[in-house]
Design a protein around this motif. Sequence first.
Motif, short mmCIF file in Angstrom:
data_model
loop_
_atom_site.label_atom_id
_atom_site.label_comp_id
_atom_site.label_asym_id
_atom_site.label_seq_id
_atom_site.Cartn_x
_atom_site.Cartn_y
_atom_site.Cartn_z
N ASP A 304 0.83 -1.20 0.00
CA ASP A 304 0.00 0.00 0.00
C ASP A 304 0.87 1.25 0.00
N GLU A 305 1.96 1.21 0.74
CA GLU A 305 2.84 2.37 0.81
C GLU A 305 3.51 2.64 -0.53
N GLU A 306 3.94 1.59 -1.23
CA GLU A 306 4.56 1.75 -2.55
C GLU A 306 3.54 2.28 -3.56
N GLN A 307 2.33 1.76 -3.53
CA GLN A 307 1.29 2.23 -4.43
C GLN A 307 1.00 3.71 -4.19
N GLU A 308 0.98 4.11 -2.93
CA GLU A 308 0.74 5.51 -2.60
C GLU A 308 1.85 6.40 -3.13
N ARG A 309 3.10 5.91 -3.07
CA ARG A 309 4.22 6.69 -3.61
C ARG A 309 4.08 6.89 -5.11
N PHE A 310 3.71 5.80 -5.80
CA PHE A 310 3.55 5.91 -7.25
C PHE A 310 2.38 6.83 -7.59
N ASP A 311 1.25 6.65 -6.93
CA ASP A 311 0.07 7.46 -7.23
C ASP A 311 0.34 8.94 -6.98
N ALA A 312 1.06 9.25 -5.90
CA ALA A 312 1.37 10.64 -5.59
C ALA A 312 2.26 11.26 -6.67
#
Length: 323
Positions: A304-312
């Motif tokens: 979830d943290e990696e996905q949030e980094r990419f989305d941001a």
Amino acid sequence: MKKGVIFGLMTASVLWLSACQSVIDRPETAIEERQSMGVVLSDVGLGDQSFSDAAMRGMGQLRETGEWYVDYRELEETKTYEAGFEQLVAAGHDVIIGLGFACQEDLEKVAANHPDQQFALIDAVSTLPNVISVTFEEVEGSALAGAVAGLETETGKIGFVGGVDNELIQKFSTGFLLGAQAVNADVELLVDYANDFASPEIGQQLAEKQIEAGADVLYAAAGLTGVGVLQTAQANGVKAIGVDSDQSMIAPDAVITSMLKQVDLAIVAIAENVQEDAFSEHLTLGLEQGGVGLAALRRVQWSDEEQERFDAFEKRLLEGNSP
């Protein structure tokens, strides 16, 4: 608007396989007026699984509207870009397009000799009064690809192979590194240039060199040379990112996404901008216009943290911020 032709009852396969002919057959069946476009393809031509093939998709979209007749030339047949452009001028098309920066000199030579003819140049900028220029935000698209690589690398090293070392291809490597470092500050980029867009063998050699140096995600902007990079990544069990078109079919076990450079959109955009009299314009296609982007992600499992980094990071680019 000049007299065009319509397509008889022929199969689509015949259309795409016939080299150096119109992709609409049987011109003798002309019964209605259409606008017409001629395209000189990039040096590798059809089958590059990249730039020229993407342009052909755009030409097909125009043909299917019923409003356009489309024609093309390949360098293998005409021997020079200049000859291809002159042939298309003689055919009387409403707009004649040069595909890729390599044809700019010949396109401008022919355009200067035919000031009333509308030309267009994809992937470079001309100042001539009868040339529409279309360029892409390669840095933006490559930055998204870099963000994927930055999250996927396990060694902290990623690789880039360019067809030539020039300003345009450097945009791919620059964006790739910026995107990777935006989500993984410690990532290292290995860069090599093939000086050839048509050699899978050179792509293989450079990919093997980078893999031996520890790169575990490879990205290439090198035409058919890049195909060799993708195939070598698969053979060595590392990941790869395609370019221009969705290249997952080339190395399905390696390609996790592709940086899409929508040359088909550029073809359609040029058609939409054609006017009665020749003129000059510069169109830039980025993320906001849908000119660049990413193909579907494959075999990518992020926390979830990696996905949030990419989305941001993606949101930041879509809002018009630099990588």
